[in-house]
Write an enzyme that holds these catalytic residues in place. Structure first.
Site, PDB file in Angstrom:
ATOM      1  N   ASP A 289       0.756  -1.166   0.039  1.00 57.69           N
ATOM      2  CA  ASP A 289       0.115  -0.014  -0.010  1.00 57.69           C
ATOM      3  C   ASP A 289       0.758   1.176   0.088  1.00 57.69           C
ATOM      4  OD1 ASP A 289      -2.285   1.587   0.246  1.00 57.69           O
ATOM      5  OD2 ASP A 289      -3.428   0.384   1.334  1.00 57.69           O
ATOM      6  N   ASP A 402      -6.189   2.451  -6.609  1.00 56.22           N
ATOM      7  CA  ASP A 402      -7.132   2.752  -5.735  1.00 56.22           C
ATOM      8  C   ASP A 402      -7.406   4.182  -5.679  1.00 56.22           C
ATOM      9  OD1 ASP A 402      -8.642   2.249  -3.095  1.00 56.22           O
ATOM     10  OD2 ASP A 402      -6.957   2.576  -1.927  1.00 56.22           O
ATOM     11  N   GLU A 405     -12.607   6.331  -8.180  1.00 54.47           N
ATOM     12  CA  GLU A 405     -13.980   6.756  -8.584  1.00 54.47           C
ATOM     13  C   GLU A 405     -14.055   7.950  -9.401  1.00 54.47           C
ATOM     14  OE1 GLU A 405     -13.879   4.375  -4.935  1.00 54.47           O
ATOM     15  OE2 GLU A 405     -13.035   6.107  -5.375  1.00 54.47           O
ATOM     16  N   GLU A 407     -12.083   9.457  -6.010  1.00 55.53           N
ATOM     17  CA  GLU A 407     -12.662   9.566  -4.451  1.00 55.53           C
ATOM     18  C   GLU A 407     -13.075  11.117  -4.459  1.00 55.53           C
ATOM     19  OE1 GLU A 407     -10.726   9.218  -0.428  1.00 55.53           O
ATOM     20  OE2 GLU A 407     -11.433   7.269  -0.990  1.00 55.53           O
ATOM     21  N   ARG A 453     -11.111  -0.284  -7.790  1.00 62.68           N
ATOM     22  CA  ARG A 453     -12.284  -0.196  -6.708  1.00 62.68           C
ATOM     23  C   ARG A 453     -13.330   0.354  -7.604  1.00 62.68           C
ATOM     24  NH1 ARG A 453     -11.671   3.333  -1.436  1.00 62.68           N
ATOM     25  NH2 ARG A 453     -11.824   5.085  -2.721  1.00 62.68           N
ATOM     26  N   ASP A 470     -14.169  -0.451   1.376  1.00 61.68           N
ATOM     27  CA  ASP A 470     -13.774  -0.398   2.719  1.00 61.68           C
ATOM     28  C   ASP A 470     -14.837  -0.877   3.544  1.00 61.68           C
ATOM     29  OD1 ASP A 470     -11.466   0.535   1.632  1.00 61.68           O
ATOM     30  OD2 ASP A 470     -12.028   2.641   1.946  1.00 61.68           O
ATOM     31  N   HIS A 530      -7.321  -8.608   3.811  1.00 64.24           N
ATOM     32  CA  HIS A 530      -6.843  -6.849   3.558  1.00 64.24           C
ATOM     33  C   HIS A 530      -7.310  -6.266   4.622  1.00 64.24           C
ATOM     34  CE1 HIS A 530      -4.730  -3.351   2.156  1.00 64.24           C
ATOM     35  NE2 HIS A 530      -6.129  -2.846   2.182  1.00 64.24           N
TER      36      HIS A 530
END
Length: 795
Positions: A289, A402, A405, A407, A453, A470, A530
């Protein structure tokens, strides 16, 4: 072809009494290139078939132009036979499967499949002060699925759902907006409507209770496809023909992952991987990560360089892992912080999304002050791919995208192809496309691993492997996981999976929750524990009992590699998901239409995850078309019955279809050592099944498009029940550019009540082992490369 006259299908009009759009007036029509173009007083319809089971309809309002760009569709619409019949009341446009009836006065469009009514436009296109809408009539009895990832129960009817990809941190048993939205509705009548438009909006699944489906958007295409099929697998085959089939992932993707948020140093990563080896727990990948590029969570995103103090020799580390069969996966994000060491370069090269004046659009979010890579900009795409290419050449085995979207994606931000709101929902789709097509160009002999995601309709064709976000580390977080994966499988996204064990929160470790989640994970697409680091996600850091139970689950996952990899092949060929709802078995059984806590893993496993703390049993319905064997005890349950199944600690309830062949192998430390040269083949003999057949797909697990290139072997197992005799045939078919291998086969036949008089393999009598108590019969044999094996049991 054009004909005049009446057609019998008009009789359906009399029984369909839904509302109609009285203000829309038919003017005339023409057919051009197999497209039916209908002029009405406020615009134009274009109706074209993509296949005999897929019809696309576009409305172009007066004053607007026809936008032909689809982010979702890849199917070529040419070559579909059609007929048009015209009379005073209607136009009847037909393919060999579908019929579209266009009533002229009052104007209305009805859709039929094999003369069965599916759906119709209600008001059709409607413009409001803020949105453009398309309205449809629904039957009051329809169960509705779709809309992407939501936690609402299987039936989405009654909800108005926002189409705006947004992560929901720490969700549990209810979530109306999550990280992967899809503009799609599927009906229990076995058809789907896909709205082919990227802009944000809403899907209204009859929230007002007036039997209306409404698609709402801020702008863009007023295009939708009606997709049909003879059954659920056929419907998904049609939809994934339209939007693209998922390529086969690398075989190692079906192994075990070590992952957490996050490993702070090379030393920590190496320690973790070594512990898996010390405990002989299979492992195929380690996921690193955000700490690989920064010592802290905030302020470093966009560095895209290893932090030398924490990771002094990362490439040597990856090379050492690779020797063990462990791939290294790195996280990346599309954000370049103004404090990162790549900011000046990003500004200079103009790879960032902009404001209305063309300057980099900057804003604050959790990780710092940032700009966003304009993934639609060819220069940005090239810049970003150069990074991926360099790191892949140096040894990175897979990629995690990651926060895609994105985010945080302010409405005022501009991309080269439109505003943030116009392309928000296809950002992750394009990001996956960038990596997938980069591999095709620069690493044509390597299958990419792309964990992301968010995506869009058709993202499966870019090899995207999404997860459910998440999720809260709680029983409430575990409970909706089967629903999420089943729903997305129905929408073409077959690899939706969860952070096993749960990700967010959970201040006290719950070993029962952790183990039950991992046991469920054996029978879901990707096995990837995870979590936030305060409670380790990796089993090697837990107590002896938890470690042993987790190891059992992981070893079973590896033993099932031949079966699971064949499921991936089936998905690649036909679009059928790996996880399947029970209603695939009995589509007319309304009691099954909303069940998600029991499901099918492929064709032959019935899986019942344990979803509640301290629960001791579960009511299980066994689909009626077969009897079902307890995978662990061999107890047989009759199809069509409902039973109370007691839980045990070391596994969740799993059952095997009577007549099924389940290919297995001994677990290996890594898929690097996987082979089907020593095959354990289970046959669940059921005297009520006269004939059954299953397959095993085998290739190198690395090369893209092995089936298309003829670089594969396909094994077929067939069982035939006759009077006083059982015949089993093992057949091998190889592609034109593949060499078959010799195999040693341990054939385990279940439910043999009496000892056979003799057994012959290719007409030669052979020894066998039979246990009267369990009814298990074992035959060991050699299966020579490219040859067929015929086994006969005489009673």
């Amino acid at each position: 072809m054009r004909k005049s006259g009446f057609i019998f299908i008009l009789c359906f009009t009399a029984i369909i009494t839904f509302a109609q759009n009285a203000n829309r007036k038919f003017i005339d029509y023409q057919i051009i290139d197999n497209k039916l173009k209908i002029r009405v007083n406020d615009g134009q319809y274009i109706i074209q078939p993509y296949s005999e089971k897929i019809i696309e309809t576009t409305f172009i309002p007066s004053g607007q132009t026809y936008d032909t760009v689809s982010y979702a569709v890849v199917l070529d619409p040419h070559g579909v036979a059609t007929e048009l019949m015209d009379n005073d009341q209607s136009l009847i446009f037909t393919t060999p499967g579908m019929t579209i009836e266009i009533q002229k006065t009052p104007f209305k469009i009805n859709y039929f499949y094999k003369n069965n009514y599916l759906i119709s436009e209600k008001e059709g296109y409607v413009k409001t002060d803020t949105t453009e809408e398309i309205e449809f009539n629904l039957d009051e009895s329809e169960i509705l699925y779709g809309g992407g990832t939501r936690v609402l129960g299987m039936n989405r009817r009654g909800y108005r759902l926002k189409l705006y990809n947004r992560a929901h941190y720490g969700y549990t048993t209810h979530s109306e907006l999550m990280n992967y939205c899809l503009p799609m509705m599927l009906s229990s009548k076995i058809y789907a409507v896909h709205f082919d438009n990227a802009a944000i909006g809403f899907m209204d699944f009859d929230s007002k209770g007036d039997n209306t489906l409404v698609y709402e958007t801020i702008s863009g295409r007023k295009t939708y496809q009606v997709i049909t099929g003879d059954n659920w697998p056929d419907l998904l085959d049609q939809y994934t023909d339209l939007t693209g089939k998922q390529p086969l992932p690398p075989r190692w993707a079906f192994g075990n992952f070590a992952s957490r948020f996050g490993y702070h140093s090379q030393k920590e990563v190496e320690k973790t991987v070594n512990l898996f080896w010390q405990d002989s727990i299979p492992l195929d990948a380690v996921v690193i990560d955000i700490y690989w590029f920064g010592a802290d969570i905030q302020g470093h995103m966009g560095n895209l360089e290893f932090l030398a103090d924490s990771f002094p020799t990362p490439w040597k580390m990856m090379a050492d892992f690779k020797k063990k069969g462990v791939k290294t996966i790195l996280v990346t994000e599309p954000f370049i912080l103004t404090t990162s060491n790549k900011w000046d370069e990003a500004v200079k090269k103009k790879i960032l999304a902009t404001d209305s004046e063309g300057n980099p659009y900057t804003y604050d979010f959790y990780f710092g002050n940032t700009g966003l890579i304009d993934i639609f900009n060819p220069e940005a795409e090239s810049w970003f791919w150069d990074f991926y290419k360099e790191f892949t050449q140096k040894g990175v085995g897979g990629w995690w995208g990651d926060l895609g979207e994105p985010e945080v994606h302010p409405s005022g931000l501009q991309h080269v192809v439109g505003s943030a709101d116009e392309v928000h929902n296809v950002y992750g789709h394009y990001w996956a496309k960038l990596i997938y097509e980069g591999y095709q160009r620069d690493f044509p002999d390597q299958r990419p691993f792309i964990l992301m995601r968010s995506g869009y309709s058709g993202s499966q064709r870019y090899g995207l492997i999404p997860w459910t976000g998440d999720v809260d580390r709680s029983w409430g977080g575990l409970k909706p996981q089967p629903e999420l994966s089943l729903q997305m499988g129905l929408q073409g996204i077959a690899y939706m999976h969860s952070d096993l064990g749960g990700f967010a929160g959970g201040e006290i470790f719950d070993p029962e929750l952790y183990v039950r989640w991992l046991q469920y994970g054996v029978f879901q697409p990707i096995f990837r524990p995870h979590a936030q680091e305060h409670i380790p996600a990796e089993p090697v850091f837990h107590d002896v009992k938890t470690l042993a139970l987790a190891k059992n689950a992981i070893e079973l996952r590896y033993s099932l590699l031949p079966y699971n990899y064949t499921l991936a092949f089936e998905n690649h060929q036909s679009g059928i998901p790996l996880m399947r709802p029970l209603f695939f078995e009995e589509p007319q059984n309304r009691k099954l239409l909303e069940i998600s806590d029991t499901y099918l893993w492929g064709k032959n496993f019935l899986v019942c995850p344990v979803l509640f703390k301290d629960s001791s049993s579960k009511v299980v319905y066994f689909p009626k078309n077969n009897n079902w064997f307890d995978f662990y005890t061999g107890v047989i349950y009759r199809g069509g019955t409902t039973q109370i199944i007691q839980f045990v600690e070391d596994h969740i309830p799993v059952f095997v279809r009577g007549g099924a062949f389940i290919p297995m192998v001994q677990p290996v430390q890594s898929t690097k050592y996987y082979t089907t040269s020593d095959l354990i083949l289970h046959y669940y003999f059921d005297p009520e099944v006269s004939e059954s057949s299953d397959q095993l797909f085998d290739d190198d697990g690395i090369t893209p498009k092995t089936f298309e290139k003829g670089q594969y072997e396909l094994l077929t197992f067939t069982g035939i029940t006759e009077l006083k005799q059982i015949k089993i045939n093992l057949d091998s078919k190889t592609g034109d550019h593949h060499k078959a291998i010799n195999r040693k086969v341990e054939l385990i036949i279940h439910n043999i009540a009496t000892e056979p008089q003799k057994i012959k393999v290719n007409k030669t009598e052979v020894p066998f082992e039979w246990d009267e108590g369990s009814g298990r019969l074992v035959i060991r044999m050699d299966w020579l490369a490219g040859k067929n094996v015929n086994i006969e049991l005489f009673f």
